[in-house]
Design an enzyme around this catalytic site. Structure first.
Site, PDB file in Angstrom:
ATOM      1  N   LYS A   9       0.838  -1.202   0.000  1.00  0.00           N
ATOM      2  CA  LYS A   9       0.000   0.000   0.000  1.00  0.00           C
ATOM      3  C   LYS A   9       0.878   1.260   0.000  1.00  0.00           C
ATOM      4  CE  LYS A   9      -3.754  -2.417   2.399  1.00  0.00           C
ATOM      5  NZ  LYS A   9      -4.803  -2.324   3.455  1.00  0.00           N
ATOM      6  N   TYR A  49     -11.963  -2.720  -3.595  1.00  0.00           N
ATOM      7  CA  TYR A  49     -12.489  -2.810  -2.223  1.00  0.00           C
ATOM      8  C   TYR A  49     -14.020  -2.766  -2.200  1.00  0.00           C
ATOM      9  CZ  TYR A  49      -7.981  -2.576   0.231  1.00  0.00           C
ATOM     10  OH  TYR A  49      -6.736  -2.867   0.758  1.00  0.00           O
ATOM     11  N   PHE A  57     -15.695   3.280   6.879  1.00  0.00           N
ATOM     12  CA  PHE A  57     -14.332   3.702   6.534  1.00  0.00           C
ATOM     13  C   PHE A  57     -14.051   3.659   5.029  1.00  0.00           C
ATOM     14  CE2 PHE A  57     -14.187  -0.844   7.699  1.00  0.00           C
ATOM     15  CZ  PHE A  57     -13.645  -1.403   6.535  1.00  0.00           C
ATOM     16  N   ARG A  85      -1.586 -14.431   4.094  1.00  0.00           N
ATOM     17  CA  ARG A  85      -2.350 -13.732   5.130  1.00  0.00           C
ATOM     18  C   ARG A  85      -1.678 -13.937   6.499  1.00  0.00           C
ATOM     19  NH1 ARG A  85      -6.871 -10.405   3.966  1.00  0.00           N
ATOM     20  NH2 ARG A  85      -7.984 -11.320   5.728  1.00  0.00           N
ATOM     21  N   THR A  91      -5.643  -7.626  10.438  1.00  0.00           N
ATOM     22  CA  THR A  91      -5.902  -6.294   9.870  1.00  0.00           C
ATOM     23  C   THR A  91      -5.360  -5.148  10.726  1.00  0.00           C
ATOM     24  OG1 THR A  91      -7.924  -7.222   8.943  1.00  0.00           O
ATOM     25  CG2 THR A  91      -7.733  -4.813   8.950  1.00  0.00           C
ATOM     26  N   ARG A 102       2.544  -6.713   9.299  1.00  0.00           N
ATOM     27  CA  ARG A 102       1.810  -5.645   9.998  1.00  0.00           C
ATOM     28  C   ARG A 102       2.256  -5.533  11.454  1.00  0.00           C
ATOM     29  NH1 ARG A 102      -4.048  -7.169   7.299  1.00  0.00           N
ATOM     30  NH2 ARG A 102      -3.849  -5.876   5.415  1.00  0.00           N
ATOM     31  N   ASN A 112      -1.959  -0.102   6.915  1.00  0.00           N
ATOM     32  CA  ASN A 112      -1.414  -1.368   7.414  1.00  0.00           C
ATOM     33  C   ASN A 112      -0.528  -2.082   6.381  1.00  0.00           C
ATOM     34  OD1 ASN A 112      -3.445  -2.157   5.742  1.00  0.00           O
ATOM     35  ND2 ASN A 112      -4.711  -3.108   7.320  1.00  0.00           N
ATOM     36  N   HIS A 115      -1.800  -5.359   1.311  1.00  0.00           N
ATOM     37  CA  HIS A 115      -3.064  -6.089   1.099  1.00  0.00           C
ATOM     38  C   HIS A 115      -2.760  -7.502   0.617  1.00  0.00           C
ATOM     39  CE1 HIS A 115      -6.876  -7.355  -0.697  1.00  0.00           C
ATOM     40  NE2 HIS A 115      -6.153  -7.703  -1.748  1.00  0.00           N
ATOM     41  N   GLU A 126      -9.072 -10.362  -8.077  1.00  0.00           N
ATOM     42  CA  GLU A 126      -8.098  -9.278  -7.940  1.00  0.00           C
ATOM     43  C   GLU A 126      -6.949  -9.418  -8.949  1.00  0.00           C
ATOM     44  OE1 GLU A 126      -7.266  -9.512  -3.730  1.00  0.00           O
ATOM     45  OE2 GLU A 126      -9.291  -8.817  -3.240  1.00  0.00           O
TER      46      GLU A 126
HETATM   47  P1  RTP Z   1      -6.774  -5.972   3.037  1.00  0.00           P
HETATM   48  O1  RTP Z   1      -8.083  -6.314   2.340  1.00  0.00           O
HETATM   49  O2  RTP Z   1      -6.308  -4.578   2.737  1.00  0.00           O
HETATM   50  O3  RTP Z   1      -5.755  -7.028   2.798  1.00  0.00           O
HETATM   51  O4  RTP Z   1      -7.008  -5.995   4.616  1.00  0.00           O
HETATM   52  P2  RTP Z   1      -7.806  -7.088   5.462  1.00  0.00           P
HETATM   53  O5  RTP Z   1      -8.342  -8.157   4.572  1.00  0.00           O
HETATM   54  O6  RTP Z   1      -6.922  -7.480   6.589  1.00  0.00           O
HETATM   55  O7  RTP Z   1      -8.989  -6.212   6.057  1.00  0.00           O
HETATM   56  P3  RTP Z   1     -10.405  -5.857   5.408  1.00  0.00           P
HETATM   57  O8  RTP Z   1     -11.450  -6.182   6.417  1.00  0.00           O
HETATM   58  O9  RTP Z   1     -10.536  -6.455   4.050  1.00  0.00           O
HETATM   59  O10 RTP Z   1     -10.330  -4.278   5.315  1.00  0.00           O
HETATM   60  C1  RTP Z   1      -9.725  -3.658   4.201  1.00  0.00           C
HETATM   61  C2  RTP Z   1      -8.899  -2.488   4.665  1.00  0.00           C
HETATM   62  O11 RTP Z   1      -9.742  -1.467   5.145  1.00  0.00           O
HETATM   63  C3  RTP Z   1      -9.075  -0.752   6.177  1.00  0.00           C
HETATM   64  N1  RTP Z   1      -9.879  -0.777   7.379  1.00  0.00           N
HETATM   65  N2  RTP Z   1     -10.070   0.258   8.131  1.00  0.00           N
HETATM   66  N3  RTP Z   1     -10.993   2.051  10.141  1.00  0.00           N
HETATM   67  C4  RTP Z   1     -11.262   0.756  10.238  1.00  0.00           C
HETATM   68  O12 RTP Z   1     -11.854   0.291  11.175  1.00  0.00           O
HETATM   69  C5  RTP Z   1     -10.834  -0.125   9.159  1.00  0.00           C
HETATM   70  N4  RTP Z   1     -11.128  -1.409   9.048  1.00  0.00           N
HETATM   71  C6  RTP Z   1     -10.501  -1.825   7.906  1.00  0.00           C
HETATM   72  C7  RTP Z   1      -7.749  -1.424   6.420  1.00  0.00           C
HETATM   73  O13 RTP Z   1      -6.738  -0.731   5.693  1.00  0.00           O
HETATM   74  C8  RTP Z   1      -7.974  -2.794   5.843  1.00  0.00           C
HETATM   75  O14 RTP Z   1      -6.758  -3.394   5.462  1.00  0.00           O
HETATM   76 MG    MG Z   2      -9.487  -7.749   2.828  1.00  0.00          MG
END
Ligand code: RTP
Ligand code: MG
Length: 147
Positions: A9, A49, A57, A85, A91, A102, A112, A115, A126
């Protein structure tokens, strides 16, 4: 062989972590299939996304992921989706274990570092979203055939 989509990112790029992150996936034993240094349009970020469209968010997430260049990659290997992962960590960097990307480098849930696709379906979606089929390079590792 399984493939996944990983994307360093804008914060990971700004902090100079591209090399360190690539090293971790290489050292683990995965194979790089494609890589692209690029900046996402809002349209591409919103599609990527899309599953989070209704989350509070979402706007912030799209602002951030389009704020600077990212390093997009495809990696191949046994169970690479789940294993990536694990290497990335959960996350929220505050909860991510030390030793994960992370956990070692992140501070903020929105910033973070990297991705990683979360399922076979999202990996396929993707990879197709970011790369054309002729950008995916298939080859044999001739020196480390045990990997
Ligand atoms: P990613 O898709 O980026 O690999 O991350 P992830 O699966 O671990 O988490 P995901 O639930 O898919 O969330 C995507 C991205 O959104 C941002 N986020 N912000 N402010 C918040 O509470 C919040 N929650 C998620 C994070 O950048 C997360 O990686
Ligand atoms: Mg995700």
């Amino acid at each position: 062989m399984e493939r996944t989509y990983l994307m360093i990112k804008p914060d990971g790029v700004q902090r100079g972590l591209i090399g360190e992150i690539i090293s971790r996936f290489e050292a683990k034993g995965f194979t790089l299939v494609a890589g692209k240094f690029t900046q996402l349009t809002r349209e591409l970020a919103e599609t990527h996304y899309g599953e989070h469209k209704e989350r509070p968010f979402f706007g912030e997430l799209v602002d951030f992921i389009t704020s600077g260049p990212v390093f997009a990659m495809v990696w191949e290997g046994e169970n690479v989706i789940k294993s990536s992962r694990t290497l990335i960590g959960v996350t929220n960097p505050i909860e991510a274990a030390p030793g994960t990307i992370r956990g070692d480098y992140g501070v903020h849930v929105g910033m973070n570092i990297i991705h990683g696709s979360d399922s076979e379906e999202s990996a396929k979606r993707e990879i197709d979203l970011f790369f054309t089929s002729n950008e995916l390079v298939t080859y044999e590792k001739t020196l480390k055939q045990w990997i």
